[in-house]
Design a protein around this motif. Structure first.
Motif, PDB file in Angstrom:
ATOM      1  N   ALA A  47       0.865  -1.181   0.000  1.00 40.59           N
ATOM      2  CA  ALA A  47       0.000   0.000   0.000  1.00 40.59           C
ATOM      3  C   ALA A  47       0.902   1.231   0.000  1.00 40.59           C
ATOM      4  CB  ALA A  47      -0.899  -0.010   1.225  1.00 40.59           C
ATOM      5  N   LYS A  48       0.878   1.965  -1.092  1.00 38.91           N
ATOM      6  CA  LYS A  48       1.792   3.104  -1.198  1.00 38.91           C
ATOM      7  C   LYS A  48       1.635   4.127  -0.060  1.00 38.91           C
ATOM      8  CE  LYS A  48       3.132   4.541  -5.332  1.00 38.91           C
ATOM      9  NZ  LYS A  48       3.232   5.346  -6.575  1.00 38.91           N
ATOM     10  N   PRO A  49       0.409   4.392   0.431  1.00 37.90           N
ATOM     11  CA  PRO A  49       0.292   5.348   1.538  1.00 37.90           C
ATOM     12  C   PRO A  49       1.124   4.980   2.771  1.00 37.90           C
ATOM     13  CG  PRO A  49      -1.851   5.024   0.526  1.00 37.90           C
ATOM     14  CD  PRO A  49      -0.918   4.027  -0.112  1.00 37.90           C
ATOM     15  N   GLY A 280      -5.901   5.321 -12.579  1.00 32.18           N
ATOM     16  CA  GLY A 280      -4.877   5.585 -11.559  1.00 32.18           C
ATOM     17  C   GLY A 280      -4.118   6.869 -11.848  1.00 32.18           C
ATOM     18  N   ASP A 281      -2.925   6.956 -11.282  1.00 31.56           N
ATOM     19  CA  ASP A 281      -2.160   8.206 -11.344  1.00 31.56           C
ATOM     20  C   ASP A 281      -1.785   8.629 -12.768  1.00 31.56           C
ATOM     21  OD1 ASP A 281      -2.300   8.174  -8.613  1.00 31.56           O
ATOM     22  OD2 ASP A 281      -0.133   8.218  -8.258  1.00 31.56           O
ATOM     23  N   CYS A 282      -1.829   7.694 -13.734  1.00 30.31           N
ATOM     24  CA  CYS A 282      -1.439   8.066 -15.102  1.00 30.31           C
ATOM     25  C   CYS A 282      -2.607   8.659 -15.885  1.00 30.31           C
ATOM     26  CB  CYS A 282      -0.865   6.856 -15.861  1.00 30.31           C
ATOM     27  SG  CYS A 282      -2.066   5.551 -16.196  1.00 30.31           S
ATOM     28  N   TYR A 297      -4.967   9.703  -6.027  1.00 29.10           N
ATOM     29  CA  TYR A 297      -5.311   9.234  -4.681  1.00 29.10           C
ATOM     30  C   TYR A 297      -5.887   7.821  -4.756  1.00 29.10           C
ATOM     31  CZ  TYR A 297      -4.943  14.227  -3.829  1.00 29.10           C
ATOM     32  OH  TYR A 297      -4.488  15.515  -3.775  1.00 29.10           O
ATOM     33  N   VAL A 298      -5.970   7.202  -3.587  1.00 29.00           N
ATOM     34  CA  VAL A 298      -6.429   5.813  -3.506  1.00 29.00           C
ATOM     35  C   VAL A 298      -7.904   5.649  -3.892  1.00 29.00           C
ATOM     36  CG1 VAL A 298      -6.888   3.938  -1.870  1.00 29.00           C
ATOM     37  CG2 VAL A 298      -4.686   5.112  -1.822  1.00 29.00           C
ATOM     38  N   MET A 299      -8.779   6.508  -3.357  1.00 28.96           N
ATOM     39  CA  MET A 299     -10.222   6.300  -3.574  1.00 28.96           C
ATOM     40  C   MET A 299     -10.611   6.313  -5.056  1.00 28.96           C
ATOM     41  SD  MET A 299     -11.529   5.392  -0.853  1.00 28.96           S
ATOM     42  CE  MET A 299     -13.240   5.332  -1.320  1.00 28.96           C
ATOM     43  N   VAL A 328      -4.945  13.459   5.574  1.00 33.05           N
ATOM     44  CA  VAL A 328      -3.518  13.787   5.585  1.00 33.05           C
ATOM     45  C   VAL A 328      -2.923  13.059   6.790  1.00 33.05           C
ATOM     46  CG1 VAL A 328      -1.799  15.640   5.571  1.00 33.05           C
ATOM     47  CG2 VAL A 328      -4.088  16.059   4.635  1.00 33.05           C
ATOM     48  N   LYS A 329      -1.923  12.216   6.537  1.00 28.93           N
ATOM     49  CA  LYS A 329      -1.386  11.359   7.613  1.00 28.93           C
ATOM     50  C   LYS A 329      -0.334  12.126   8.429  1.00 28.93           C
ATOM     51  CE  LYS A 329      -0.246   7.905   4.860  1.00 28.93           C
ATOM     52  NZ  LYS A 329      -0.485   8.534   3.568  1.00 28.93           N
ATOM     53  N   THR A 330      -0.836  13.135   9.143  1.00 34.09           N
ATOM     54  CA  THR A 330       0.039  13.904  10.033  1.00 34.09           C
ATOM     55  C   THR A 330      -0.512  13.711  11.447  1.00 34.09           C
ATOM     56  OG1 THR A 330      -1.311  15.799   9.351  1.00 34.09           O
ATOM     57  CG2 THR A 330       0.911  15.657   8.425  1.00 34.09           C
TER      58      THR A 330
HETATM   59  C1  LIG Z   1       4.307   8.610  -0.046  1.00 37.88           C
HETATM   60  C2  LIG Z   1       2.909   8.573  -0.583  1.00 37.88           C
HETATM   61  C3  LIG Z   1       1.830   8.558   0.306  1.00 37.88           C
HETATM   62  C4  LIG Z   1       0.528   8.537  -0.194  1.00 37.88           C
HETATM   63  N1  LIG Z   1      -0.503   8.537   0.690  1.00 37.88           N
HETATM   64  C5  LIG Z   1      -1.773   8.540   0.223  1.00 37.88           C
HETATM   65  C6  LIG Z   1      -2.876   8.558   1.128  1.00 37.88           C
HETATM   66  O1  LIG Z   1      -2.711   8.582   2.343  1.00 37.88           O
HETATM   67  N2  LIG Z   1      -4.145   8.548   0.611  1.00 37.88           N
HETATM   68  C7  LIG Z   1      -4.364   8.534  -0.738  1.00 37.88           C
HETATM   69  O2  LIG Z   1      -5.522   8.536  -1.162  1.00 37.88           O
HETATM   70  N3  LIG Z   1      -3.330   8.519  -1.623  1.00 37.88           N
HETATM   71  C8  LIG Z   1      -2.052   8.506  -1.175  1.00 37.88           C
HETATM   72  N4  LIG Z   1      -1.012   8.484  -2.074  1.00 37.88           N
HETATM   73  C9  LIG Z   1      -1.311   8.348  -3.500  1.00 37.88           C
HETATM   74  C10 LIG Z   1      -1.663   6.907  -3.881  1.00 37.88           C
HETATM   75  O3  LIG Z   1      -0.800   6.020  -3.203  1.00 37.88           O
HETATM   76  C11 LIG Z   1      -1.563   6.727  -5.394  1.00 37.88           C
HETATM   77  O4  LIG Z   1      -2.553   7.553  -5.981  1.00 37.88           O
HETATM   78  C12 LIG Z   1      -1.780   5.306  -5.898  1.00 37.88           C
HETATM   79  O5  LIG Z   1      -0.987   4.388  -5.170  1.00 37.88           O
HETATM   80  C13 LIG Z   1      -1.436   5.240  -7.380  1.00 37.88           C
HETATM   81  O6  LIG Z   1      -1.495   3.920  -7.841  1.00 37.88           O
HETATM   82  P1  LIG Z   1      -1.134   3.609  -9.376  1.00 37.88           P
HETATM   83  O7  LIG Z   1      -1.275   2.137  -9.505  1.00 37.88           O
HETATM   84  O8  LIG Z   1      -1.921   4.486 -10.277  1.00 37.88           O
HETATM   85  O9  LIG Z   1       0.386   4.042  -9.564  1.00 37.88           O
HETATM   86  P2  LIG Z   1       1.733   3.376  -9.037  1.00 37.88           P
HETATM   87  O10 LIG Z   1       1.539   2.774  -7.710  1.00 37.88           O
HETATM   88  O11 LIG Z   1       2.776   4.414  -9.195  1.00 37.88           O
HETATM   89  O12 LIG Z   1       2.005   2.184 -10.044  1.00 37.88           O
HETATM   90  C14 LIG Z   1       2.512   2.381 -11.329  1.00 37.88           C
HETATM   91  C15 LIG Z   1       3.081   1.078 -11.836  1.00 37.88           C
HETATM   92  O13 LIG Z   1       3.423   1.221 -13.204  1.00 37.88           O
HETATM   93  C16 LIG Z   1       4.692   0.660 -13.442  1.00 37.88           C
HETATM   94  N5  LIG Z   1       5.245   1.311 -14.630  1.00 37.88           N
HETATM   95  C17 LIG Z   1       5.399   2.633 -14.842  1.00 37.88           C
HETATM   96  N6  LIG Z   1       5.939   2.839 -16.050  1.00 37.88           N
HETATM   97  C18 LIG Z   1       6.105   1.626 -16.611  1.00 37.88           C
HETATM   98  C19 LIG Z   1       6.603   1.180 -17.867  1.00 37.88           C
HETATM   99  N7  LIG Z   1       7.040   2.026 -18.789  1.00 37.88           N
HETATM  100  N8  LIG Z   1       6.632  -0.144 -18.095  1.00 37.88           N
HETATM  101  C20 LIG Z   1       6.187  -1.024 -17.175  1.00 37.88           C
HETATM  102  N9  LIG Z   1       5.699  -0.660 -15.968  1.00 37.88           N
HETATM  103  C21 LIG Z   1       5.659   0.648 -15.706  1.00 37.88           C
HETATM  104  C22 LIG Z   1       5.446   0.902 -12.147  1.00 37.88           C
HETATM  105  O14 LIG Z   1       6.546   0.035 -12.038  1.00 37.88           O
HETATM  106  C23 LIG Z   1       4.341   0.610 -11.117  1.00 37.88           C
HETATM  107  O15 LIG Z   1       4.230  -0.758 -10.898  1.00 37.88           O
HETATM  108  C24 LIG Z   1       0.298   8.517  -1.603  1.00 37.88           C
HETATM  109  C25 LIG Z   1       1.398   8.542  -2.487  1.00 37.88           C
HETATM  110  C26 LIG Z   1       2.683   8.574  -1.995  1.00 37.88           C
HETATM  111  C27 LIG Z   1       3.853   8.609  -2.957  1.00 37.88           C
END
Ligand SMILES: Cc1cc2nc3c(=O)[nH]c(=O)nc-3n(C[C@H](O)[C@H](O)[C@H](O)COP(=O)(O)OP(=O)(O)OC[C@H]3O[C@@H](n4cnc5c(N)ncnc54)[C@H](O)[C@@H]3O)c2cc1C
Length: 341
Positions: A47-49, A280-282, A297-299, A328-330
């Protein structure tokens, strides 16, 4: 034989989509769709958070892995192609070309996440500035903190910067947080709440530097000498950049998909190519009204993966985002932002 659903990525968006697909198949007694998951990292599930509250809990990077990749692949019945570089997506031929060979797809899901934004900083230690946006990044950061208490310069007083500042002090370290804005979390909360957060964190070991930025990181006798644009200089053992993320759009762009700040998708999470989806984030949710359509964000990931699973199984389901508060995890001053968009 039908080509599989190919998912690129192994973060929350990728694995949640897999889980939702398998859940729906089980509920409706459907045959399992073949799924291939290709990722640049090793595919471990975490879990990235938790990356920004692990120090207080004395959890090591290894302890943050909730399910190892092999176990995920086995239980979810997925072909995992980990540690793989993607050369190209050939959208016309429906093939993903990688350094491990070509993978044909029936539908492709882009769950590529985002990358830390870096701003230019002068000095011979600028290449030692870290960012934490993955478990691998966290392992590097964690290793730098080992031994004695460290002083960490954090670039950015946003959500991630403030969370790391709080976590560092709870983990026995100190932090200097630097931001051009006039206060902490300036883009997310009102001034009074910012001041309360700052006041709670200061006595624990957080020094705030607002209205300025890091201009130079120079190798010093004791770690890194950090110079700010306002002329202040201080020493830090580690410099952490937490100034935001930029969606990973290049693969999609090269494949001819419509991209803007993120990979643009419609309500069905479909990109400009009907066989390719993103979440997701992309992703950039082009249908969400308002200025910011990137929801890192996660939701939003949970809502999007649920809708996408249904669509991929032949029951198109537009995603609907309800109000999605972000905590916010503070722990020194817990804050919930009603809606960050
Ligand atoms: C420190 C931190 C704390 C956080 N805390 C919170 C929180 O408390 N609450 C909340 O709602 N959100 C939080 N977030 C945000 C939340 O964690 C993210 O929005 C979510 O995890 C994004 O998931 P994702 O799968 O879209 O991206 P990612 O988890 O970044 O996954 C992307 C994946 O794509 C792969 N990838 C990328 N490019 C390529 C490529 N060219 N070829 C093959 N694979 C590739 C990567 O290796 C990875 O596996 C936090 C983020 C961070 C950094």
């Amino acid at each position: 034989m039908t080509a599989p659903i190919v998912i690129i990525g192994s973060g929350l968006a990728a694995w949640s989509t897999v889980r939702e697909l398998r859940k729906l198949e089980a509920l409706s007694s459907m045959a399992l769709q073949p799924i291939t998951l290709i990722c640049a990292d090793n595919g471990d599930f975490y879990a990235k958070p938790t990356l920004s509250n692990a120090l207080a809990q004395k959890r090591t990077p290894a302890q943050l892995v909730t399910t190892p990749a092999a176990k995920m692949a086995e239980t979810q019945n997925v072909t995992l192609v980990a540690n793989t570089s993607i050369h190209k997506i050939n959208a016309a031929a429906r093939v993903v070309q990688t350094d491990k060979g070509d993978f044909s797809y029936d539908r492709l899901v882009l769950a590529l996440g985002a990358s830390p934004i870096r701003v230019p900083v002068d000095g011979d230690a600028s290449d030692r500035i870290l960012s934490v946006n993955s478990l691998t990044d966290f392992a590097i950061f964690h290793a730098k903190l080992e031994g004695s208490p460290k002083h960490v310069a954090i670039m950015g007083a946003g959500l991630i910067g403030c969370e790391f500042a709080n976590d560092l002090v709870l983990g026995g370290h100190t932090a200097s947080v630097v931001d051009p804005a006039p206060r902490a979390l300036a883009a997310l909360i009102d001034e009074g709440t910012s001041l309360e957060l700052q006041a709670k964190l200061a006595p624990l070991g957080v020094t705030w530097h607002f209205g300025t930025a890091v201009s130079q990181a120079q190798q010093g006798l004791q770690g890194i000498s950090v110079t700010l644009t306002n002329g202040k200089i201080f020493d830090a053992d580690v410099v952490l950049s937490a100034i935001g993320l930029r969606p990973n759009v290049q693969l999609a762009k090269d494949a001819g998909l419509t991209t803007d700040r993120g990979i643009v998708v419609n309500e069905l999470l479909q990109t400009s190519n009907e066989h390719i989806f993103a979440l997701g984030d992309c992703a950039q949710y082009g249908f969400v009204s308002g200025k910011i359509q990137v929801l890192p964000y996660v939701m939003p990931v949970m809502h999007a993966s649920r809708a996408l699973a249904s669509t991929l199984l032949g029951k198109p389901q537009p995603v609907r985002f309800p109000a999605m508060p972000v905590r916010v995890k503070t722990p020194a001053h817990p804050i919930t932002v009603a809606s960050p968009v």
